[in-house]
Design an enzyme around this catalytic site. Sequence first.
Site, short mmCIF file in Angstrom:
data_model
loop_
_atom_site.label_atom_id
_atom_site.label_comp_id
_atom_site.label_asym_id
_atom_site.label_seq_id
_atom_site.Cartn_x
_atom_site.Cartn_y
_atom_site.Cartn_z
N ARG A 154 6.72 57.12 36.48
CA ARG A 154 5.86 57.83 35.54
C ARG A 154 5.42 59.18 36.11
O ARG A 154 5.40 60.20 35.39
CB ARG A 154 4.64 56.96 35.20
CG ARG A 154 3.68 57.57 34.19
CD ARG A 154 2.67 56.55 33.70
NE ARG A 154 1.61 57.19 32.94
CZ ARG A 154 0.35 57.31 33.36
NH1 ARG A 154 0.00 56.80 34.54
NH2 ARG A 154 -0.55 57.91 32.62
N HIS B 34 6.44 62.69 34.31
CA HIS B 34 5.41 63.55 33.76
C HIS B 34 5.39 64.91 34.43
O HIS B 34 4.90 65.88 33.84
CB HIS B 34 4.04 62.87 33.85
CG HIS B 34 3.86 61.79 32.83
ND1 HIS B 34 2.63 61.48 32.28
CD2 HIS B 34 4.74 60.95 32.25
CE1 HIS B 34 2.78 60.49 31.41
NE2 HIS B 34 4.05 60.15 31.38
N HIS C 179 11.23 51.78 30.10
CA HIS C 179 10.06 50.95 29.81
C HIS C 179 10.27 49.50 30.21
O HIS C 179 9.32 48.72 30.21
CB HIS C 179 9.69 51.04 28.32
CG HIS C 179 9.00 52.32 27.95
ND1 HIS C 179 9.30 53.01 26.80
CD2 HIS C 179 8.06 53.03 28.59
CE1 HIS C 179 8.55 54.10 26.75
NE2 HIS C 179 7.78 54.13 27.82
N THR C 180 11.50 49.16 30.55
CA THR C 180 11.75 47.82 31.10
C THR C 180 11.05 47.63 32.44
O THR C 180 10.88 46.50 32.90
CB THR C 180 13.28 47.61 31.28
OG1 THR C 180 13.55 46.22 31.46
CG2 THR C 180 13.81 48.40 32.47
N TRP D 287 6.64 45.52 28.70
CA TRP D 287 7.57 45.45 27.57
C TRP D 287 8.50 44.24 27.70
O TRP D 287 9.05 43.79 26.71
CB TRP D 287 8.41 46.72 27.49
CG TRP D 287 7.72 47.92 26.93
CD1 TRP D 287 7.83 48.39 25.66
CD2 TRP D 287 6.81 48.81 27.60
NE1 TRP D 287 7.06 49.53 25.49
CE2 TRP D 287 6.42 49.80 26.67
CE3 TRP D 287 6.29 48.88 28.90
CZ2 TRP D 287 5.55 50.84 27.00
CZ3 TRP D 287 5.43 49.90 29.23
CH2 TRP D 287 5.05 50.86 28.29
N ASP E 216 16.67 46.71 34.26
CA ASP E 216 17.91 46.36 33.56
C ASP E 216 17.72 46.67 32.08
O ASP E 216 16.78 47.35 31.69
CB ASP E 216 18.30 44.90 33.80
CG ASP E 216 17.23 43.91 33.33
OD1 ASP E 216 16.35 44.29 32.53
OD2 ASP E 216 17.28 42.74 33.77
N ASP F 189 9.23 52.49 20.32
CA ASP F 189 10.28 51.57 20.76
C ASP F 189 11.13 51.13 19.57
O ASP F 189 12.37 51.20 19.59
CB ASP F 189 9.67 50.32 21.42
CG ASP F 189 8.80 50.63 22.60
OD1 ASP F 189 9.14 51.55 23.38
OD2 ASP F 189 7.76 49.96 22.75
#
Length: 333
Positions: free
Chosen positions: A63, A67, A215-216, A258, A266, A288
Amino acid sequence: MKITCASLFLAAASVSAFTSPLNNNVVGRSTSALSVKQSDLDGAQGMIDGILAEKNCGPVFVRLAWHDSGTYDCNIPDSEWPKAGGAIGSIRFDPEINHGANAGLAGAVKLLEPVKEAFPGVSYADIFQMASARGIELAGGPKIDMKYGRVDATSPEQCSPEGNLPDAEAGDEGKFGGPGGTASTEDTAVEWHLRKVFYRMGLGDEEIVALSGAHTFGRAYADRSGLGAEKTKFTDGTPTKLADGSSTDKYTPGGSPWVEEWLVFDNSYFTTITDSSTDDELLKLTSDKILFKDAGFKPFADKYAKSNDDFLAGYAKAHKALSELGSKFEKIE
């Protein structure tokens, strides 16, 4: 597929101990050497790997790097560097570190400060991007063909304006994004909000989908993004799976993931979104779900849901592109 900036005119994580915004202007030191040695990069990577193993903080490093690089505006010419933003290390400065979208990231900078102290010739921009790439690879993700030797922004005056990063949900007026930043990202349709953000960077629909797949890895926190629960059954301090098949409870409890195995990188993000049988505590945000509805996004989302190998390959390519946005590179000795 990467797009040209001209086409814009044709188109409409976790360290709870360090989450408070800083009041001083500089989170880290302001200078960086004009060249870096390969031995220093190797040493920095070793330190980063140690921090990742101890803290399981890969998601917040991803992140942080995103960003920093995600402020880039490809419509601002390279001759005006670093005005266009990007992966230039400016996120360590106030006001940028205290932008709303960056809540909680001051802690990630602090975790990496010892690396800068040990290897001052390595720029903050390189350290942030290296920490992200290593976090992903060590979590079972792809080995990304990273380029190093980035030059740092050197003052708060070189920070990008607030408002360049994407929203996952609409605000109170039903709009995503806003009129701020280097160009407006405001739209009532999430798909066009995402395109306004990523097309401004010079990235296209394939990159939007591939990068969303990260997001995984990690969690959302209500006190950072405004999204997610205080904790879930997957983030309450009970052991969670790692890429090597072992489990760990060495993480700060809290937030909403998530996917169930949120420290493994993955394609589970893509297989979870459209699965109605998944646990209700897993996040499925507007940004999403649109990946499987929008005609431009859906082919890539379907592809990645069917094949982890295809996702990892697509992600590695998109991540590399994102990590180099706006960067000015010096020779590595």
